[in-house]
Design an enzyme around this catalytic site. Structure first.
Site, PDB file in Angstrom:
ATOM      1  N   ASP A   8       0.864  -1.177   0.000  1.00 13.14           N
ATOM      2  CA  ASP A   8       0.000   0.000   0.000  1.00 13.14           C
ATOM      3  C   ASP A   8       0.905   1.232   0.000  1.00 13.14           C
ATOM      4  OD1 ASP A   8      -2.315   1.720   0.554  1.00 13.14           O
ATOM      5  OD2 ASP A   8      -1.456   1.859   2.568  1.00 13.14           O
ATOM      6  N   ASP A  10      -0.195   5.144   0.868  1.00 15.14           N
ATOM      7  CA  ASP A  10      -0.457   6.112   1.945  1.00 15.14           C
ATOM      8  C   ASP A  10      -0.582   5.406   3.290  1.00 15.14           C
ATOM      9  OD1 ASP A  10      -1.050   8.868   0.495  1.00 15.14           O
ATOM     10  OD2 ASP A  10      -1.949   7.261  -0.695  1.00 15.14           O
ATOM     11  N   ASP A 213      -2.404  -0.559   5.867  1.00 14.40           N
ATOM     12  CA  ASP A 213      -2.776   0.161   7.092  1.00 14.40           C
ATOM     13  C   ASP A 213      -4.257   0.486   7.201  1.00 14.40           C
ATOM     14  OD1 ASP A 213      -2.625   2.264   4.997  1.00 14.40           O
ATOM     15  OD2 ASP A 213      -2.966   3.598   6.696  1.00 14.40           O
TER      16      ASP A 213
END
EC number: 3.6.1.-
Length: 273
Positions: A8, A10, A213
Site C-alpha cells: 500500500d 499512503d 494500514d
C-alpha cells in the site's frame, strides 16, 4: 519464500509528508536485486499518478491502482480493469445523501469533483496530481471507475449505512482512510486484484507478502502468505486481523525497517522500532 511483495502507499510506504523515504527506496531495490522479488504497489491512487511517481524513482513494479480497479504491468500494459456498474454509479451520482462529505469520481481520464478543496491536494504534492472541477451529475454513468466520499469519519459511517441500503450488492464499500469512504465495483478490492496478478505471474497468494494500514487493505492482507499491518493502521483493521503481526509506524519507514530485518537477520525475532 515470498516471491511477490505488494505495498500500500499512503500510511504504509509513504511517510506522513506523502514522500517515499530514501531508506525505503534502497530496501525496495534490494528486494529486486538480492532476492529477485517482483514488486507491486497496491493503492487507491490513480494509475496516472502512480506512473509519474514510478518514473521519478526509476523503480520497476506492477501497479494495482484505484483499489483494485486497474492492474498494469511493469511496461504499462493493462492487465485487468473493472468499473462501477452503471446502475450503481447512477444511484450514487443522482441521489440525495444526508452528508457533509465531498464526492469525488474517478475514471481513466482522472479525478473529478465539484468544488475547490485545496487541502485534499496535499496528499498529492509529491506527484502534482489534481482534480478537475466538473458537474458530477452530468457524467455518464458508464464511465465511472469508482466514487469516493471525503469527510468526517462519523459522518461517513452514517453515509455508509445510507449507501448500503440504496446499493445492496451493486457495489462494494470500504474505508481507504478514516476520512475516505469508497464505492467500488462488486468483488473489487486489492486482494482480488493481487490474486489476478499472482495468477498472471504463475504464482499463488501464498507466494506473496503484503503491507497495509487501512480497511481497503483487509482482503489483501488476509489472503497472502505473509501479511503485515502498520503500527499506525486503523484500529478496525487490527481488530479484524488480530493474527497478523504489527510492525512500526510509517513515519519511521517501518516497511524498510522490517524488510531489512527479513533480508539480513531472518533467524532473529523481529521487534518494531
Amino acid at each position: 519464500m515470498a516471491r511477490l511483495a505488494a505495498f500500500d502507499m499512503d500510511g504504509t510506504l509513504l511517510m506522513p509528508n506523502h514522500h517515499l523515504g530514501d531508506e525505503t527506496l534502497r530496501t525496495l531495490n534490494r528486494l529486486r536485486e538480492e532476492r529477485q522479488m517482483t514488486l507491486a504497489f497496491a493503492t487507491g491512487r490513480h494509475v496516472l499518478e502512480m506512473r509519474h511517481i514510478l518514473g521519478t524513482l526509476s523503480l520497476e513494479a506492477f501497479l494495482i491502482t484505484g483499489n483494485g480497479t486497474r492492474i498494469h504491468s511493469t511496461e504499462g500494459e493493462l492487465l485487468h480493469r473493472q468499473d462501477l456498474a452503471p446502475e450503481a454509479a447512477e444511484i450514487v451520482l443522482h441521489s440525495h445523501w444526508e452528508t457533509q462529505a465531498s464526492m469525488h469520481v474517478f475514471n481513466d481520464t482522472g479525478w473529478m469533483t465539484q468544488n475547490e478543496i485545496p487541502e485534499l491536494l496535499r496528499a498529492h504534492v509529491y506527484s502534482g496530481f489534481k482534480y478537475r472541477l466538473t458537474d458530477l451529475k452530468r457524467l455518464p454513468s458508464h464511465q465511472v471507475t469508482k466514487i469516493c466520499f471525503c469527510g468526517d469519519h462519523d459522518d461517513l459511517r452514517r453515509l455508509k449505512i445510507q449507501l448500503n441500503e440504496a446499493l445492496g450488492d451493486k457495489a462494494f464499500l470500504c474505508f481507504s482512510a478514516v476520512d475516505c469512504l469508497e464505492v467500488l465495483p462488486t468483488g473489487c478490492n486489492k486482494g482480488s486484484a493481487l490474486n489476478v496478478l499472482s495468477q498472471h505471474l504463475g504464482l499463488t497468494m501464498k507466494d506473496c507478502m503484503a503491507f497495509g494500514d487501512a480497511m481497503n487493505d483487509r482482503e489483501m492482507l488476509s489472503s497472502v502468505g505473509h501479511g503485515l499491518i502498520m503500527g499506525n493502521a486503523m484500529a478496525q483493521l487490527k481488530a479484524d486481523l488480530p493474527h497478523l503481526p504489527v510492525i512500526g509506524h510509517c513515519n519511521k519507514q517501518a516497511v524498510s525497517h522490517y524488510l531489512t530485518h527479513w533480508l539480513d537477520t531472518p533467524n532473529l525475532t523481529y521487534s518494531p522500532e
